[in-house]
Write a protein that holds these residues in place. Structure first.
Motif, short mmCIF file in Angstrom:
data_model
loop_
_atom_site.label_atom_id
_atom_site.label_comp_id
_atom_site.label_asym_id
_atom_site.label_seq_id
_atom_site.Cartn_x
_atom_site.Cartn_y
_atom_site.Cartn_z
N LEU A 18 -4.37 -12.74 -8.23
CA LEU A 18 -3.39 -11.69 -8.44
C LEU A 18 -3.59 -10.54 -7.46
CD1 LEU A 18 -1.05 -10.49 -10.00
CD2 LEU A 18 -2.66 -9.72 -11.75
N THR A 19 -4.84 -10.10 -7.29
CA THR A 19 -5.07 -8.97 -6.40
C THR A 19 -4.79 -9.35 -4.93
OG1 THR A 19 -7.44 -9.54 -6.37
CG2 THR A 19 -6.73 -7.82 -7.88
N LYS A 20 -5.06 -10.58 -4.56
CA LYS A 20 -4.75 -11.03 -3.20
C LYS A 20 -3.26 -10.90 -2.94
CE LYS A 20 -5.36 -14.94 -0.03
NZ LYS A 20 -5.84 -16.34 0.10
N PHE A 21 -2.46 -11.31 -3.90
CA PHE A 21 -1.01 -11.17 -3.76
C PHE A 21 -0.60 -9.71 -3.66
CE2 PHE A 21 2.95 -10.36 -6.23
CZ PHE A 21 3.86 -10.84 -5.30
N LEU A 22 -1.16 -8.87 -4.51
CA LEU A 22 -0.77 -7.45 -4.53
C LEU A 22 -1.19 -6.73 -3.25
CD1 LEU A 22 -1.63 -6.55 -8.24
CD2 LEU A 22 0.64 -6.97 -7.24
N VAL A 23 -2.22 -7.23 -2.58
CA VAL A 23 -2.69 -6.61 -1.34
C VAL A 23 -1.97 -7.16 -0.11
CG1 VAL A 23 -4.68 -6.43 0.22
CG2 VAL A 23 -4.97 -6.01 -2.23
N LEU A 24 -1.69 -8.47 -0.09
CA LEU A 24 -1.17 -9.10 1.13
C LEU A 24 0.35 -9.16 1.20
CD1 LEU A 24 -3.65 -12.09 1.60
CD2 LEU A 24 -3.71 -9.82 2.66
N ASP A 25 1.02 -9.22 0.06
CA ASP A 25 2.47 -9.35 0.08
C ASP A 25 3.11 -7.97 0.32
OD1 ASP A 25 4.89 -11.24 -0.89
OD2 ASP A 25 5.19 -9.20 -1.63
N ALA A 26 4.03 -7.89 1.27
CA ALA A 26 4.62 -6.59 1.65
C ALA A 26 5.40 -5.96 0.50
CB ALA A 26 5.52 -6.77 2.87
N ARG A 27 6.18 -6.77 -0.21
CA ARG A 27 6.95 -6.22 -1.32
C ARG A 27 6.02 -5.74 -2.43
NH1 ARG A 27 9.59 -10.78 0.43
NH2 ARG A 27 11.75 -10.52 1.12
N ALA A 28 4.97 -6.50 -2.67
CA ALA A 28 4.02 -6.12 -3.70
C ALA A 28 3.30 -4.82 -3.33
CB ALA A 28 3.01 -7.24 -3.94
N ARG A 29 2.93 -4.68 -2.06
CA ARG A 29 2.26 -3.44 -1.63
C ARG A 29 3.13 -2.22 -1.88
NH1 ARG A 29 0.79 -6.40 2.99
NH2 ARG A 29 2.24 -5.18 4.28
N ARG A 30 4.43 -2.36 -1.60
CA ARG A 30 5.33 -1.23 -1.84
C ARG A 30 5.40 -0.90 -3.32
NH1 ARG A 30 8.27 -3.74 2.45
NH2 ARG A 30 9.59 -4.91 1.01
N ARG A 31 5.45 -1.92 -4.16
CA ARG A 31 5.49 -1.68 -5.61
C ARG A 31 4.18 -1.09 -6.11
NH1 ARG A 31 10.60 -1.39 -7.75
NH2 ARG A 31 11.86 -3.20 -7.21
N VAL A 32 3.06 -1.54 -5.56
CA VAL A 32 1.76 -0.99 -5.94
C VAL A 32 1.69 0.49 -5.58
CG1 VAL A 32 -0.71 -1.01 -5.43
CG2 VAL A 32 0.48 -3.16 -5.86
N ALA A 33 2.14 0.84 -4.39
CA ALA A 33 2.12 2.24 -3.96
C ALA A 33 2.97 3.11 -4.87
CB ALA A 33 2.60 2.35 -2.52
N GLU A 34 4.14 2.60 -5.25
CA GLU A 34 5.01 3.36 -6.16
C GLU A 34 4.35 3.53 -7.52
OE1 GLU A 34 9.61 3.24 -7.89
OE2 GLU A 34 8.92 1.69 -6.49
N ALA A 35 3.73 2.47 -8.00
CA ALA A 35 3.07 2.54 -9.30
C ALA A 35 1.88 3.50 -9.27
CB ALA A 35 2.62 1.15 -9.74
N ASP A 36 1.11 3.47 -8.18
CA ASP A 36 -0.01 4.39 -8.03
C ASP A 36 0.46 5.84 -8.10
OD1 ASP A 36 -1.74 2.27 -7.75
OD2 ASP A 36 -2.03 2.52 -5.59
N ASP A 37 1.58 6.13 -7.45
CA ASP A 37 2.12 7.49 -7.48
C ASP A 37 2.50 7.91 -8.90
OD1 ASP A 37 1.84 7.80 -4.75
OD2 ASP A 37 3.93 7.29 -4.29
N VAL A 38 3.01 6.96 -9.67
CA VAL A 38 3.44 7.28 -11.04
C VAL A 38 2.24 7.61 -11.93
CG1 VAL A 38 4.49 6.34 -13.14
CG2 VAL A 38 5.57 5.95 -10.92
N VAL A 39 1.21 6.78 -11.88
CA VAL A 39 0.08 6.97 -12.80
C VAL A 39 -0.98 7.91 -12.25
CG1 VAL A 39 0.44 4.75 -13.93
CG2 VAL A 39 -1.10 4.89 -11.96
N GLY A 40 -0.97 8.15 -10.95
CA GLY A 40 -1.91 9.10 -10.37
C GLY A 40 -3.28 8.54 -10.05
N TYR A 41 -3.41 7.23 -9.98
CA TYR A 41 -4.67 6.61 -9.60
C TYR A 41 -4.39 5.24 -9.01
CZ TYR A 41 -4.16 4.23 -14.13
OH TYR A 41 -3.70 3.50 -15.20
N SER A 42 -5.40 4.62 -8.43
CA SER A 42 -5.24 3.29 -7.84
C SER A 42 -5.27 2.22 -8.93
CB SER A 42 -6.35 3.01 -6.82
OG SER A 42 -6.35 1.65 -6.45
N ILE A 43 -4.17 1.54 -9.10
CA ILE A 43 -4.10 0.47 -10.09
C ILE A 43 -5.08 -0.65 -9.75
CG2 ILE A 43 -2.63 -1.40 -10.95
CD1 ILE A 43 -0.29 0.54 -10.81
#
Length: 300
Positions: A18-43
């Motif tokens: 799961l983490t490999k996908f979230l790190v390597l996939d471009a769409r996933a990285r964008r979603r991770v960055a957006e989610a990090d901004d919402v919660v205020g920490y690194s998911i």
């Protein structure tokens, strides 16, 4: 050909995959960055430090992965549905909930669940069984001192909440009547006994959470009803705490809507495997497949 996106319930995921996908996939990285901004920490950092499969960070990582996988599908669905935890991603793709609000709602309600089950129903688990003959099923249920049905997946395929002290005897009896036990969930899910959790989650999560009427037909995982209003979406998202899921009702509703093709957006080892799902043309979209050199739907 009419298609539906199906966002599966959360199952334990392989952390590395799961983490490999979230790190390597471009769409996933964008979603991770957006989610990090919402919660205020690194998911991803929080997920790496998680101690169990259903921690708040694990829930957020799963949500992000499901939405990112759907982002990559080159078609607009004619209907959407989400099973259990998958409801929030389904609400996003229906147009009823923004991704940022889905992230915020997931974080808040995950904390509510953790706090609630830290002191309530600590002796209750939810267990999944399959291929149980109907007569045997009723007989074994009748031997329990307390239980509540938490879901129906297919004929003879059930989720039941019961006291943990009776679990060993229950699984033995299921085997004796010809059925099979799959896995046990802690904390338990989808039982009417958890009405107080529903109220707590409502107060904590929906006070400032704007919802809109769905733009795409949104099918409730409890009874297969097509949800058409913002109030209906709110009720559906809260029903997940104290109403059982009903996959047969969902598939029947999808048939009525003319759906012939299902895209499962997220890791699923349950709902896409049963006979009712096989009535549709199935496509699997999960982290492992997403990282293959050629990005394409793979039959489930």
């Amino acid at each position: 050909m009419s298609t539906a996106f199906v966002f599966p319930g959360m199952a334990p995921s392989k952390f590395a995959e799961l983490t490999k996908f979230l790190v390597l996939d471009a769409r996933a990285r964008r979603r991770v960055a957006e989610a990090d901004d919402v919660v205020g920490y690194s998911i991803l950092d929080a997920y790496a430090e998680s101690e169990h499969d259903y921690s708040p960070a694990a829930q957020l990582a799963f949500l992000v992965s499901c939405v990112a996988l759907a982002d990559a599908i080159d078609t607009r669905p004619d209907a959407v549905t989400g099973l259990s935890f998958g409801q929030k991603a389904a609400a996003v793709y229906s147009g009823a909930l923004t991704f940022a609000d889905a992230v915020r709602l997931t974080a808040v309600q995950a904390d509510c669940e953790a706090e609630y089950f830290a002191s309530q129903h600590q002796d209750v688990v939810t267990h999944t069984v399959m291929r149980v003959p109907e007569d045997g099923w009723r007989t074994v249920l009748g031997e329990l001192t307390w239980y509540e049905i938490s879901g129906v997946v297919d004929d003879g395929f059930h989720l039941v909440s019961l006291r943990e002290g009776e679990l060993a005897g229950f699984t033995r009896r299921i085997s004796e009547v010809g059925g099979y036990s799959l896995y046990t969930m802690r904390p338990p899910v989808h039982a009417p006994a958890f009405e107080a959790l529903r109220h707590r989650a409502s107060a904590a999560g929906f006070g400032d959470c704007p919802l809109r009427d769905p733009e795409i037909p949104l099918v409730s995982d409890q009874d297969g009803a097509v949800v058409t209003t913002a109030d209906g979406v709110r009720a559906m998202l809260l029903d997940t705490f104290d109403r059982p899921i009903g996959w047969p009702s969902v598939t029947a509703s999808l048939h009525r809507l003319g759906v012939t093709e299902l895209h499962f957006c997220g890791t699923d080892n349950l709902f896409s495997r049963v006979p009712r799902a096989k009535e549709f043309r199935l496509h699997a979209h999960n982290p492992k497949l997403a990282l293959r050199p050629r990005r394409e739907a793979v039959p489930a």
